[in-house]
Design a protein around this motif. Sequence first.
Motif, PDB file in Angstrom:
ATOM      1  N   ARG A 125       0.748   4.204  -2.787  1.00 37.84           N
ATOM      2  CA  ARG A 125       0.453   5.590  -2.395  1.00 37.84           C
ATOM      3  C   ARG A 125       1.546   6.537  -2.868  1.00 37.84           C
TER       4      ARG A 125
ATOM      5  N   LEU B 296      -8.353  -2.963  -0.924  1.00 41.84           N
ATOM      6  CA  LEU B 296      -7.483  -1.840  -0.555  1.00 41.84           C
ATOM      7  C   LEU B 296      -6.476  -1.564  -1.669  1.00 41.84           C
TER       8      LEU B 296
ATOM      9  N   GLY C  67      -5.711  -8.126   1.022  1.00 43.82           N
ATOM     10  CA  GLY C  67      -6.116  -6.727   0.954  1.00 43.82           C
ATOM     11  C   GLY C  67      -6.544  -6.296  -0.428  1.00 43.82           C
TER      12      GLY C  67
ATOM     13  N   GLU D 121     -17.351  -1.685   4.077  1.00 52.30           N
ATOM     14  CA  GLU D 121     -16.137  -1.483   3.296  1.00 52.30           C
ATOM     15  C   GLU D 121     -14.921  -1.999   4.063  1.00 52.30           C
TER      16      GLU D 121
ATOM     17  N   THR E 290     -12.976 -10.161   4.503  1.00 51.24           N
ATOM     18  CA  THR E 290     -11.846 -10.637   5.303  1.00 51.24           C
ATOM     19  C   THR E 290     -11.624 -12.144   5.185  1.00 51.24           C
TER      20      THR E 290
ATOM     21  N   THR F   5     -11.272  -2.378   5.576  1.00 47.76           N
ATOM     22  CA  THR F   5     -10.197  -1.498   6.019  1.00 47.76           C
ATOM     23  C   THR F   5      -8.997  -2.342   6.420  1.00 47.76           C
ATOM     24  N   LEU F   6      -7.832  -1.706   6.529  1.00 48.26           N
ATOM     25  CA  LEU F   6      -6.638  -2.413   6.972  1.00 48.26           C
ATOM     26  C   LEU F   6      -6.838  -2.968   8.375  1.00 48.26           C
TER      27      LEU F   6
ATOM     28  N   GLU G 284      -8.224  -0.026  -4.743  1.00 49.07           N
ATOM     29  CA  GLU G 284      -8.571   1.384  -4.554  1.00 49.07           C
ATOM     30  C   GLU G 284      -7.388   2.307  -4.850  1.00 49.07           C
ATOM     31  N   LEU G 285      -6.171   1.849  -4.546  1.00 50.29           N
ATOM     32  CA  LEU G 285      -4.993   2.703  -4.675  1.00 50.29           C
ATOM     33  C   LEU G 285      -4.297   2.593  -6.024  1.00 50.29           C
TER      34      LEU G 285
ATOM     35  N   LEU H 181       0.827  -1.206   0.000  1.00 50.46           N
ATOM     36  CA  LEU H 181       0.000   0.000   0.000  1.00 50.46           C
ATOM     37  C   LEU H 181       0.860   1.254   0.000  1.00 50.46           C
TER      38      LEU H 181
END
Length: 429
Positions: free
Chosen positions: A139, A158, A155, A386, A342, A388-389, A161-162, A135
């Motif tokens: 980023r 996640l 993930g 949603e 998860t 999350t980490l 999304e990035l 991640l």
Amino acid sequence: MKDSLADPRQRFAPTAMTDGRRDIVILGSTGSIGTQAVDVVLSNPDRFRVTGLSAAGGRVELLAGQAHRLQVESVAVAREDKVVELREALRAQYGPGTPIPWVLAGPDAATELAGSACHTVLNGITGSIGLAPTLAALRAGHVLALANKESLIVGGPLVRELAAPGQIVPVDSEHSALFQALLGGERREVRKLLVTASGGPFRGRSRAELETVTPREALAHPTWSMGPVITVNCATLVNKGLEVIEAHLLFDIPFDRIQVVVHPQSAIHSMVEFVDGSTLAQCGPPDMRLPIALGMGWPERVPNAGPVFDWGKAMSWDFYPLDERAFPSVPLACHVGGLGGTAPAVFNAANEECVDAFLSGRLPFNGIVDTVAAVVDEHGSPSGTELTLEDVLAAETWARARTRELAERPPGRSTTGTSSLGSTAEARA
């Protein structure tokens, strides 16, 4: 291919270069992927410059030697208790009066390094601890050469999304092969992804014949030389299940159009079947330097990155269907991938704990996937919230604790070393 994470038609071009060379950060540099990546860099000093290395800390002398040979700026080590030893090893390598690289230490050191200035981050860390560095690299706007499949699996939303189009280049040999073969057509023309598997050391054995498998036997992979966790994962074919989930996430192809094919020679690394009946395959001797070099150099290829076949000699390649009753990990992984949320994190964490229990003699071989299936079932379907980490980390923590409980006293274990938990995994086959 517009909706896929790893799109070979997209170009993502960071600007971090030194004298025309790409600045590279290698995470997990003392592991199998990392050491081969170092070999690729040293063989191509005009193309790559390594600015940072990270490792867990178990091979300090090797890490210091790599840092000196590559003349890196920073070195990260996860184990803080190894900092003094690492600095001493670096001083021994660099000599009196010569500055040593900046040392980062602690569980977040690799994440910090992944976000530092560079062109490409090669994530060769093993396990879901690679998620935070993945991640961070995304980023920071770096190209991510991804060998750490677990970070994508646990993930996925996640990462999705990035990641920008073309920002991820897969390094696993199977996904690198798919990545290359997908250049042969449009995404709408793809009928099926064919992920090849060597079959591991127990290809052809029945479930009953796997009951008494020992750790030593499981660690004797017929083709690849890897770490113990990945090697056992190849023996159970859990690794292939993880790769199916990864292929789904990378290329946005439904699970019912991803098929595992057993190919003992590991010469064809994967294939793409198109709607017209054509099948494109990427092949080469089993050597990870080629997909590593492709990941670091894409969209350019690195000349002589790996060995080639001698086409003047006779050879034959075999293909077999997967025995899902003996190896129920693949259908279980598809079920987990379909659940999403998860569930993949629970699957991965439970498996890591089961492998540790098997290697230490606390769990039989068939008990690995049986126990993973039981933990996945107990976890149940994910909520609609949603991801999350924090959700991922909490799910992993629960899964590890629950797996350790089951591994210490697995219900229904027979005197032959099997577990009644196998019914859950077998039902999915």
